[in-house]
Design an enzyme around this catalytic site. Structure first.
Site, mmCIF file in Angstrom:
data_model
loop_
_atom_site.group_PDB
_atom_site.id
_atom_site.type_symbol
_atom_site.label_atom_id
_atom_site.label_comp_id
_atom_site.label_asym_id
_atom_site.label_seq_id
_atom_site.Cartn_x
_atom_site.Cartn_y
_atom_site.Cartn_z
ATOM 1 N N LEU A 82 0.670 -1.600 0.277
ATOM 2 C CA LEU A 82 0.294 -0.193 0.125
ATOM 3 C C LEU A 82 0.886 0.873 -0.006
ATOM 4 O O LEU A 82 1.948 1.467 0.481
ATOM 5 C CB LEU A 82 -1.251 0.332 0.803
ATOM 6 C CG LEU A 82 -1.694 -1.022 1.287
ATOM 7 C CD1 LEU A 82 -3.104 -0.622 2.663
ATOM 8 C CD2 LEU A 82 -3.113 -0.117 0.126
ATOM 9 N N ASP A 83 0.629 2.197 -0.870
ATOM 10 C CA ASP A 83 1.277 3.689 -0.894
ATOM 11 C C ASP A 83 0.961 4.210 0.841
ATOM 12 O O ASP A 83 0.348 3.766 1.526
ATOM 13 C CB ASP A 83 0.736 4.673 -1.694
ATOM 14 C CG ASP A 83 0.617 4.405 -3.523
ATOM 15 O OD1 ASP A 83 1.648 3.386 -3.632
ATOM 16 O OD2 ASP A 83 -0.120 4.652 -3.727
#
Length: 302
Positions: A46-47
């Protein structure tokens, strides 16, 4: 003589509800430290500013990571209409602006273009490798480069809410390798108004929902205690998309040594299917079911 690994042998999954402002790697490192685990990895980055399900595999569960990576995932995200950025999210520099704003009907009419088997160009600020170098490193250095498009399966893309003229909330269910930022960017291009992701949350990934995840604050609070162990989920939860077969005692012995082993017949399992085998309630191997035997591709040491 082989060097002894540091930490405990911990096997299973810790499903984390990742907060914004921390990288996926940092979460994995925190989990490994908090559990004093020898081995840990995650199933799907996930960013840093994204939130939601980050499944951390521990020990032998790392062998099941590909099955979670391949599983469908759901994302809810806000698109800021009227602006494009160099990162395709709110953290980046604004590159272009437009006063044009699509109607709800125009947005809904455009969404089917992004459903099914599509081709997608990842953002330039991504971990995609270009000639051995991460794209985001090249982008930060202002180097000119192109990223080839890659296939993505999108099961659903739905308009959830029109917050105001500049913001819409969408929900997407997709397979592995999808970039939500690229969806926002490309949708903005199709609508003629530009667009980027304002915020992003992974609602669920494979068998796990974000609401069932442990928070980073709780991990910190329970670090190095038995109470944190209670949150560890079984290794086999990472195999939820595969059918289970049960080994015979003789088959279990052979499978433990990496050889084909006999398994009991199971409803819904056909010749050549990929399945996982259990013995006495524990996962033993993953492989192909062939004529009453499991031919293992992965063997668990539990």
């Amino acid at each position: 003589m082989a060097r002894r690994k540091k930490g405990r042998e911990v096997h299973g999954w810790l499903v984390v509800d990742k907060p914004a402002g921390i990288t996926s790697t940092s979460v994995v490192n925190k989990v490994r430290w908090a559990l004093n685990a020898q081995k840990a990895g995650h199933a799907g980055t996930l960013d840093p500013e994204a939130t939601g399900v980050l499944a951390v595999a521990l020990g032998e569960a790392t062998k099941t990571v590909p099955y979670i990576t391949d599983a469908l995932k759901s994302y809810r995200f806000s698109v800021r209409l009227g602006q494009s950025t160099n990162t395709d999210d709110a953290e980046g520099e604004v590159l272009s602006e437009s006063d044009s704003r699509p109607t709800d009907a125009e947005i809904e009419a455009a969404l089917p273009q992004f459903v099914g088997d599509i081709m997608q160009v990842p953002p330039k600020f991504s971990a995609v490798k270009i000639d051995g170098e991460r794209a985001y490193k090249l982008a930060r250095a202002d180097e000119a480069f192109e990223i080839a498009s890659r296939p993505l399966f999108v099961d659903e893309l739905t308009l959830i809410e029109r917050v105001d003229a500049d913001h819409v909330i969408l929900e997407m269910v997709c397979g592995k390798g999808g970039y939500v930022r690229a969806i926002a960017r490309d949708l903005g291009e199709v609508l003629g108004c530009f667009g980027h992701v304002q915020w992003l949350r992974r609602n669920w990934s494979g068998p796990w929902d974000a609401e069932d995840g442990i928070t980073v604050d709780t991990i910190d609070k329970l670090a190095k205690t038995e109470a944190l162990d209670a949150y560890i989920r079984p290794v086999e939860e990472g195999l939820s998309d595969l059918e289970e077969v049960r080994c015979t005692p003789e088959g279990a012995v052979r499978l433990k040594n990496g050889n084909p082993g006999m398994v009991y017949p199971a409803d819904g399992v056909e010749y050549g299917d990929e399945v996982w085998a259990s013995f006495e309630g524990k996962p033993l191997a993953v492989g192909r079911y062939m004529g009453g035997e499991l031919h293992p591709s992965r063997v668990f040491n539990l």
